[in-house]
Design a protein around this motif. Structure first.
Motif, PDB file in Angstrom:
ATOM      1  N   LYS A  26       0.834  -1.209   0.000  1.00  0.00           N
ATOM      2  CA  LYS A  26       0.000   0.000   0.000  1.00  0.00           C
ATOM      3  C   LYS A  26       0.868   1.258   0.000  1.00  0.00           C
ATOM      4  O   LYS A  26       0.631   2.194  -0.779  1.00  0.00           O
ATOM      5  CB  LYS A  26      -0.898   0.021   1.233  1.00  0.00           C
ATOM      6  CG  LYS A  26      -1.964  -1.029   1.287  1.00  0.00           C
ATOM      7  CD  LYS A  26      -2.734  -0.900   2.595  1.00  0.00           C
ATOM      8  CE  LYS A  26      -3.680  -2.070   2.803  1.00  0.00           C
ATOM      9  NZ  LYS A  26      -4.357  -1.971   4.118  1.00  0.00           N
ATOM     10  N   LEU A  27       1.860   1.288   0.884  1.00  0.00           N
ATOM     11  CA  LEU A  27       2.664   2.501   1.034  1.00  0.00           C
ATOM     12  C   LEU A  27       3.405   2.851  -0.244  1.00  0.00           C
ATOM     13  O   LEU A  27       3.416   4.016  -0.676  1.00  0.00           O
ATOM     14  CB  LEU A  27       3.660   2.320   2.182  1.00  0.00           C
ATOM     15  CG  LEU A  27       4.551   3.531   2.492  1.00  0.00           C
ATOM     16  CD1 LEU A  27       3.716   4.705   2.995  1.00  0.00           C
ATOM     17  CD2 LEU A  27       5.618   3.178   3.525  1.00  0.00           C
ATOM     18  N   ARG A  28       3.996   1.855  -0.879  1.00  0.00           N
ATOM     19  CA  ARG A  28       4.825   2.168  -2.048  1.00  0.00           C
ATOM     20  C   ARG A  28       4.013   2.396  -3.314  1.00  0.00           C
ATOM     21  O   ARG A  28       4.535   2.948  -4.292  1.00  0.00           O
ATOM     22  CB  ARG A  28       5.851   1.054  -2.274  1.00  0.00           C
ATOM     23  CG  ARG A  28       5.265  -0.277  -2.678  1.00  0.00           C
ATOM     24  CD  ARG A  28       6.359  -1.332  -2.825  1.00  0.00           C
ATOM     25  NE  ARG A  28       5.821  -2.648  -3.129  1.00  0.00           N
ATOM     26  CZ  ARG A  28       5.508  -3.059  -4.340  1.00  0.00           C
ATOM     27  NH1 ARG A  28       5.661  -2.242  -5.388  1.00  0.00           N
ATOM     28  NH2 ARG A  28       5.025  -4.271  -4.532  1.00  0.00           N
ATOM     29  N   THR A  29       2.742   1.974  -3.312  1.00  0.00           N
ATOM     30  CA  THR A  29       1.943   2.144  -4.525  1.00  0.00           C
ATOM     31  C   THR A  29       1.073   3.392  -4.505  1.00  0.00           C
ATOM     32  O   THR A  29       0.482   3.745  -5.542  1.00  0.00           O
ATOM     33  CB  THR A  29       1.044   0.910  -4.751  1.00  0.00           C
ATOM     34  OG1 THR A  29       0.269   0.660  -3.581  1.00  0.00           O
ATOM     35  CG2 THR A  29       1.891  -0.304  -5.085  1.00  0.00           C
ATOM     36  N   VAL A  30       0.965   4.037  -3.375  1.00  0.00           N
ATOM     37  CA  VAL A  30       0.202   5.293  -3.312  1.00  0.00           C
ATOM     38  C   VAL A  30       1.187   6.444  -3.534  1.00  0.00           C
ATOM     39  O   VAL A  30       2.047   6.715  -2.692  1.00  0.00           O
ATOM     40  CB  VAL A  30      -0.530   5.445  -1.963  1.00  0.00           C
ATOM     41  CG1 VAL A  30      -1.239   6.799  -1.894  1.00  0.00           C
ATOM     42  CG2 VAL A  30      -1.536   4.311  -1.787  1.00  0.00           C
ATOM     43  N   ARG A  31       1.067   7.106  -4.642  1.00  0.00           N
ATOM     44  CA  ARG A  31       2.061   8.098  -5.038  1.00  0.00           C
ATOM     45  C   ARG A  31       2.159   9.258  -4.049  1.00  0.00           C
ATOM     46  O   ARG A  31       3.237   9.794  -3.790  1.00  0.00           O
ATOM     47  CB  ARG A  31       1.734   8.627  -6.435  1.00  0.00           C
ATOM     48  CG  ARG A  31       1.895   7.593  -7.533  1.00  0.00           C
ATOM     49  CD  ARG A  31       1.579   8.183  -8.898  1.00  0.00           C
ATOM     50  NE  ARG A  31       1.720   7.197  -9.959  1.00  0.00           N
ATOM     51  CZ  ARG A  31       1.464   7.447 -11.234  1.00  0.00           C
ATOM     52  NH1 ARG A  31       1.046   8.667 -11.605  1.00  0.00           N
ATOM     53  NH2 ARG A  31       1.628   6.492 -12.131  1.00  0.00           N
ATOM     54  N   GLY A  32       1.026   9.650  -3.505  1.00  0.00           N
ATOM     55  CA  GLY A  32       1.051  10.772  -2.575  1.00  0.00           C
ATOM     56  C   GLY A  32       1.884  10.487  -1.337  1.00  0.00           C
ATOM     57  O   GLY A  32       2.621  11.349  -0.845  1.00  0.00           O
ATOM     58  N   TRP A  33       1.763   9.252  -0.840  1.00  0.00           N
ATOM     59  CA  TRP A  33       2.530   8.894   0.358  1.00  0.00           C
ATOM     60  C   TRP A  33       4.028   8.820   0.056  1.00  0.00           C
ATOM     61  O   TRP A  33       4.852   9.310   0.813  1.00  0.00           O
ATOM     62  CB  TRP A  33       2.043   7.551   0.906  1.00  0.00           C
ATOM     63  CG  TRP A  33       0.610   7.570   1.335  1.00  0.00           C
ATOM     64  CD1 TRP A  33      -0.179   8.677   1.525  1.00  0.00           C
ATOM     65  CD2 TRP A  33      -0.218   6.444   1.602  1.00  0.00           C
ATOM     66  NE1 TRP A  33      -1.439   8.320   1.912  1.00  0.00           N
ATOM     67  CE2 TRP A  33      -1.499   6.942   1.977  1.00  0.00           C
ATOM     68  CE3 TRP A  33      -0.035   5.067   1.572  1.00  0.00           C
ATOM     69  CZ2 TRP A  33      -2.555   6.106   2.299  1.00  0.00           C
ATOM     70  CZ3 TRP A  33      -1.084   4.220   1.910  1.00  0.00           C
ATOM     71  CH2 TRP A  33      -2.326   4.738   2.265  1.00  0.00           C
ATOM     72  N   PHE A 331      -1.521   7.548   6.266  1.00  0.00           N
ATOM     73  CA  PHE A 331      -1.359   6.111   6.092  1.00  0.00           C
ATOM     74  C   PHE A 331      -2.516   5.324   6.716  1.00  0.00           C
ATOM     75  O   PHE A 331      -2.794   4.193   6.329  1.00  0.00           O
ATOM     76  CB  PHE A 331      -0.022   5.680   6.690  1.00  0.00           C
ATOM     77  CG  PHE A 331       0.439   4.314   6.264  1.00  0.00           C
ATOM     78  CD1 PHE A 331       0.160   3.809   5.008  1.00  0.00           C
ATOM     79  CD2 PHE A 331       1.173   3.524   7.138  1.00  0.00           C
ATOM     80  CE1 PHE A 331       0.590   2.543   4.628  1.00  0.00           C
ATOM     81  CE2 PHE A 331       1.624   2.265   6.774  1.00  0.00           C
ATOM     82  CZ  PHE A 331       1.328   1.774   5.511  1.00  0.00           C
ATOM     83  N   VAL A 332      -3.207   5.929   7.660  1.00  0.00           N
ATOM     84  CA  VAL A 332      -4.348   5.250   8.273  1.00  0.00           C
ATOM     85  C   VAL A 332      -5.662   5.983   8.005  1.00  0.00           C
ATOM     86  O   VAL A 332      -6.688   5.352   7.738  1.00  0.00           O
ATOM     87  CB  VAL A 332      -4.130   5.055   9.796  1.00  0.00           C
ATOM     88  CG1 VAL A 332      -4.048   6.385  10.522  1.00  0.00           C
ATOM     89  CG2 VAL A 332      -5.213   4.170  10.395  1.00  0.00           C
ATOM     90  N   THR A 333      -5.647   7.312   8.056  1.00  0.00           N
ATOM     91  CA  THR A 333      -6.927   8.038   7.890  1.00  0.00           C
ATOM     92  C   THR A 333      -7.465   7.937   6.467  1.00  0.00           C
ATOM     93  O   THR A 333      -8.685   8.036   6.264  1.00  0.00           O
ATOM     94  CB  THR A 333      -6.764   9.517   8.266  1.00  0.00           C
ATOM     95  OG1 THR A 333      -5.734  10.114   7.456  1.00  0.00           O
ATOM     96  CG2 THR A 333      -6.406   9.672   9.732  1.00  0.00           C
ATOM     97  N   ALA A 334      -6.589   7.740   5.483  1.00  0.00           N
ATOM     98  CA  ALA A 334      -7.068   7.597   4.108  1.00  0.00           C
ATOM     99  C   ALA A 334      -7.985   6.384   3.969  1.00  0.00           C
ATOM    100  O   ALA A 334      -8.960   6.398   3.199  1.00  0.00           O
ATOM    101  CB  ALA A 334      -5.889   7.486   3.152  1.00  0.00           C
ATOM    102  N   GLU A 335      -7.665   5.343   4.731  1.00  0.00           N
ATOM    103  CA  GLU A 335      -8.504   4.148   4.665  1.00  0.00           C
ATOM    104  C   GLU A 335      -9.858   4.382   5.345  1.00  0.00           C
ATOM    105  O   GLU A 335     -10.884   3.837   4.924  1.00  0.00           O
ATOM    106  CB  GLU A 335      -7.774   2.966   5.305  1.00  0.00           C
ATOM    107  CG  GLU A 335      -6.531   2.556   4.523  1.00  0.00           C
ATOM    108  CD  GLU A 335      -6.021   1.185   4.945  1.00  0.00           C
ATOM    109  OE1 GLU A 335      -6.861   0.278   5.158  1.00  0.00           O
ATOM    110  OE2 GLU A 335      -4.792   1.031   5.057  1.00  0.00           O
TER     111      GLU A 335
END
Length: 522
Positions: A26-33, A331-335
């Motif tokens: 999840k972390l590496r595939t979300v460009r914004g993060w 990383f958590v609130t987006a979900e």
């Protein structure tokens, strides 16, 4: 009824490694993060190098602007102050010197009350010192051992700039003189004191490795500046250091050992010069009348605690901290915002493991990015500063590595703290504000000279900002007169204790977040 099985199967449900892998994906595939993490690293590097390239220093010599000389280095490689007056004779092999100190007086330069009239008051600073010294030579930074009387701290034995041992307390005066004795036996120097010259008490022993056969032995005097702290109009403080000198009166001198006969050689070690490059500025001196000696000195023989330090290249860390907080929260609130948290929780019936996996991934990723950024910034920044004439105090390799790794650790732990706030509050803006208030605000208030010193110290003891103690590369020396405060780069807790406080806050916040996650539905 058979229990529910997630699509990930038993391994996905119970295997923590699989949860970590899923969160990493999840972390590496979300460009914004990933962009925000990259921004944190770029802020550390960019602002650090901008600071280094904009910093310049020069000195005047003979009326010309020249590159400032580096500070002298002590036997341990640390930057030192080695400025004092030394009346000495050669000593070849073993020997001994004894003297009685009967008084210490001095003067301190104060702000002028009348324009054009120098305001000088009688007095001595607490660490003004005078006594006996054995030194490997008159070169600044050469190994030495000394036994001395001080203005406020009694008799001391000091050697090689960083080491200090206390003897008997109390001031020296004609009615309460102090006898001092320094004995050399090979590489071992022993300092002793006596109230009457008959009964002696050992103050300390120093072993000076590599001490040459011929050394210099004699009388010395030094006085550091008068450091004064005053409150400013906004509740903080201002610091000023003013010129001070000391004069000690001694008699009863006796010396034994090969080469100790004859007149004293006199050296004003480390003396500064006027603009003409010839005239000494605030020179020391020695006056002799029969068997009585009056020796005057300024300066200090001690570690150098002022000037730029390694951590000054890391000015971008504070701004990178905000980027790390944003990543941690999102990383958590987006979900929660997209309603995907239930899908994540299906991967494990124990919800806390999901949050733990997120914490592990975020901690590792933030630490890796920050470590690389801090390492590059320190390595390149120090070169840039040196090229601009800025002399940064050298530090041991392990200390430099600790500063770099410690800063990366603080950024990583803060990101985890922000993650926990995000899981607790479940609102991005509220969580970011909470993390900034918990970490950034206390640090800024404590280091910006806007709070009383005690308040600043407590902020850096009790809040998550305590972790910034990992940045401090210069030790605090009790025998050195300086202003040890957060605004001057000194923290109230040791680096490991400060970092432990930050970790404790992050751990506590995670525990509370797990409890809420287990009690309340997403």
């Amino acid at each position: 009824m058979s229990p529910y099985r997630s699509p990930l199967g038993a391994a996905g449900r119970d295997g923590f490694a699989q949860l970590v892998h899923a969160e990493w994906t999840k972390l590496r595939t979300v460009r914004g993060w990933t962009a925000c993490l990259a921004l944190a690293g770029l802020l550390v590097v960019g602002l650090g190098l901008l600071f280094a390239s904009g910093s310049h220093a020069s000195c005047m010599e003979g009326g010309k602007e020249v590159v400032c000389p580096p500070p002298p280095l002590g036997p341990g490689g640390e930057a030192v102050r080695d400025r004092f007056y030394f009346a000495h004779r050669p000593l070849r092999g073993d020997g001994q010197i004894t003297v009685r100190v009967t008084s210490m007086t001095g003067q301190i330069r104060l702000p002028d009350s009348t324009p054009g009239i120098r305001n000088v008051a009688a007095g001595t600073v607490p660490w003004a010192k005078a006594g006996l010294m054995v030194k490997a030579g008159v070169r600044q930074g050469a190994s030495y051992a000394a036994v001395m009387v001080t203005a406020e701290h009694g008799v001391r034995m000091q050697h090689d700039f960083t080491e200090d041992v206390a003897g008997r307390p109390g001031k020296v005066s004609p009615s309460a003189p102090r006898w001092l004795r320094l004995t050399r036996a090979g590489e071992t120097i022993t300092g002793e004191e006596s109230a009457d010259g008959r009964t002696w008490t050992k103050v300390g022993t120093a072993r000076l490795a590599g001490l040459p056969d011929e050394v210099r032995i004699g009388l010395f005097a030094a006085s550091p500046g008068d450091v004064r702290v005053s409150a400013n109009t906004i509740g903080g403080f201002n610091v000023a250091s003013r010129f001070a000198e000391v004069t000690a009166t001694m008699d009863g001198l006796s010396m034994r050992g090969t080469g100790t006969a004859g007149a004293f050689a006199r050296d004003d070690i480390g003396v500064h010069y006027e603009a003409d490059g010839v005239t000494p500025h605030h020179p020391g001196g020695l006056q002799q009348a029969g068997g009585t000696y009056k020796i005057t000195g300024v300066g200090d023989v001690s570690p150098l605690t002022e000037g730029p330090a390694v951590e000054n290249t890391l000015v971008g860390v504070m701004f990178a901290l905000i980027a790390a907080i944003v990543v941690g929260v999102l990383f958590v609130t987006a979900e929660y915002r997209r309603g995907l948290i239930r899908t994540s929780l299906l991967a494990s019936p124990r919800r806390g493991r999901v949050l733990a996996a997120k914490a592990v991934v975020l901690l590792a990723a933030t630490f890796a990015v920050s470590l690389a950024a801090a390492g590059v910034t320190v390595a390149v920044g120090l070169r840039v500063l040196a090229g601009n004439g800025v002399q940064v105090s050298p530090v041991p390799v392990l200390t430099g590595l600790r500063v770099v790794a410690g800063v990366a650790g603080v950024l990583a732990v803060t990101a985890v703290l922000a993650l926990a706030f995000g899981a607790l509050l479940r609102r991005s803006a509220m969580a970011v504000i909470a993390a900034v208030v918990a970490v950034v605000v206390p640090y800024v208030l404590a280091t910006a000279s806007v709070l009383p010193e005690q308040a600043a110290d407590w902020l850096l003891r009790l809040t998550p900002a305590a972790g910034f103690a990992v940045q401090q590369s210069k030790p605090e020396y009790p025998q050195v007169l300086d202003f040890y405060a957060p605004s001057n780069g000194y923290y109230p807790l040791p680096w490991w204790a400060g970092f432990a406080v930050s970790c404790a806050w992050a751990g506590l916040a995670l525990v509370l977040a797990v409890r809420r996650l287990n009690r309340a539905d997403a």
